[in-house]
Structures are given as C-alpha cells and as structure tokens.
Design a protein around this motif. Structure first.
Motif, short mmCIF file in Angstrom:
data_model
loop_
_atom_site.label_atom_id
_atom_site.label_comp_id
_atom_site.label_asym_id
_atom_site.label_seq_id
_atom_site.Cartn_x
_atom_site.Cartn_y
_atom_site.Cartn_z
N GLY A 1 0.91 -1.26 -0.03
CA GLY A 1 -0.05 -0.11 -0.06
C GLY A 1 0.88 1.21 -0.04
O GLY A 1 2.06 1.15 0.66
N GLY A 2 0.70 2.29 -0.89
CA GLY A 2 1.47 3.45 -0.80
C GLY A 2 2.26 3.34 -1.67
O GLY A 2 3.09 4.33 -2.00
N SER A 3 2.56 2.36 -2.32
CA SER A 3 3.83 2.28 -3.35
C SER A 3 3.65 3.17 -4.63
O SER A 3 2.58 3.43 -4.95
CB SER A 3 4.27 0.60 -3.54
N THR A 4 4.73 3.64 -5.08
CA THR A 4 4.57 4.36 -6.50
C THR A 4 5.15 3.77 -7.48
O THR A 4 6.19 3.20 -7.45
CB THR A 4 5.23 5.82 -6.09
N ALA A 5 4.72 4.03 -8.84
CA ALA A 5 5.11 3.64 -10.32
C ALA A 5 6.45 4.52 -10.38
O ALA A 5 6.53 5.75 -10.03
CB ALA A 5 4.18 3.56 -10.78
N GLN A 6 7.30 3.67 -11.04
CA GLN A 6 8.51 4.48 -11.71
C GLN A 6 7.95 4.91 -12.90
O GLN A 6 7.58 4.00 -13.78
CB GLN A 6 9.82 3.63 -11.66
N GLU A 7 8.58 6.06 -13.39
CA GLU A 7 8.24 6.55 -14.76
C GLU A 7 9.51 7.07 -15.27
O GLU A 7 10.40 7.41 -14.88
CB GLU A 7 7.27 7.78 -14.61
N PHE A 8 9.72 6.28 -16.70
CA PHE A 8 11.19 6.65 -17.19
C PHE A 8 10.68 7.42 -18.82
O PHE A 8 9.90 7.34 -19.20
CB PHE A 8 11.78 5.64 -17.43
N ALA A 9 11.57 7.98 -19.03
CA ALA A 9 11.70 8.92 -20.37
C ALA A 9 11.49 8.00 -21.59
O ALA A 9 11.17 8.24 -22.58
CB ALA A 9 12.55 10.04 -20.64
N ASP A 10 12.39 6.84 -21.49
CA ASP A 10 12.76 5.94 -22.43
C ASP A 10 12.81 4.48 -21.61
O ASP A 10 13.30 4.42 -20.63
CB ASP A 10 13.59 6.36 -23.41
N PRO A 11 12.73 3.52 -22.44
CA PRO A 11 12.95 2.23 -21.85
C PRO A 11 14.35 1.81 -20.84
O PRO A 11 14.47 0.78 -20.24
CB PRO A 11 12.66 1.04 -22.96
N TYR A 12 15.42 2.53 -21.41
CA TYR A 12 16.56 2.32 -20.81
C TYR A 12 16.95 2.89 -19.72
O TYR A 12 18.04 3.12 -19.04
CB TYR A 12 17.56 2.36 -21.92
N ASP A 13 16.06 4.21 -19.48
CA ASP A 13 16.42 5.17 -18.21
C ASP A 13 16.23 4.31 -17.05
O ASP A 13 16.83 4.77 -15.79
CB ASP A 13 15.10 6.07 -18.08
#
Length: 121
Positions: free
Chosen positions: A62-74
């Motif tokens: 609960g409360g975890s956050t997604a990682q967001e990347f500009a491209d697949p290799y970030d």
C-alpha cells in the motif's frame, strides 16, 4: 563453495490481483506456490508458478509508487533490478501472446543480433 540455482524473481506491483490475472494469461503462471500477507505493513505477496517451473513473486505494498522513465533504458540509471529476461522457443508467437494478454510494448522489437540479446518489450 555452496551450490546455487535460480528460484524466482520478485516484482513490486500496484494491484496484486490484477497482476496475478495478467501473468496467468501471459505466461501461464497459474499455480500459487506461496501466499503471504502482512496487513500491518500493507503488504501482500504471492509466488506464482507455471507448469514448466517458471516462478515469479508479486509483491503489493500500500502506498507504493510507479517508476516513470523517459525511455525504456532510463531504468539503467538506477542501480539494482533493471529487467527480467526469458528464453522462448518462438519469439513471434510469444510477442503476440503477451500483447494479446495485455502487455504494452515500450520499445520497437528487433531480432537478436550477434552482439547481444533482443530489445526488451
């Protein structure tokens, strides 16, 4: 020296139930080998297994956050877990099956070359 064999990889997920359904469709991970809940820490986890022996642990907190990347290799900018690689007997069929199960392609697909593996999906 002790002898080691690979057992499984663990993924942090936002929705354990939804991901369990996805991996059942996508990779035939239908058997629940282990299930664990720790309500006080808002953690639920299960290890899924396919008939071929492939195993994957899904962990929801609960409360975890997604990682967001500009491209697949970030993701390689962060040290630690970067990707999960599988060997398949028919790449085209596996690619189609994963997309049909709801996977999302994050980079153009290419075939394996002599210098290394194919691009991740």
């Amino acid at each position: 020296m002790a002898s080691f064999t690979f057992d499984h990889v663990g993924l942090s997920v936002a929705d354990l139930d939804a991901q369990r359904e996805f991996y059942a469709r996508a990779l035939d991970l239908t058997e629940v080998e282990e299930h664990f809940e720790m309500p006080e820490a808002q953690v639920r986890s299960m290890i899924l297994r396919s008939p071929s022996g492939l195993k994957l642990e899904l962990v929801e907190r609960g409360g975890s956050t997604a990682q967001e990347f500009a491209d697949p290799y970030d993701g390689a900018r962060l040290q630690g877990y970067f990707h999960w690689a599988l060997t398949v007997d028919d790449l085209d069929q596996a690619h189609g099956d994963l997309l049909a199960a709801g996977a999302q392609e994050v980079s153009p697909r290419r075939t394996r070359c002599a210098s290394g593996p194919a691009s991740p999906m």
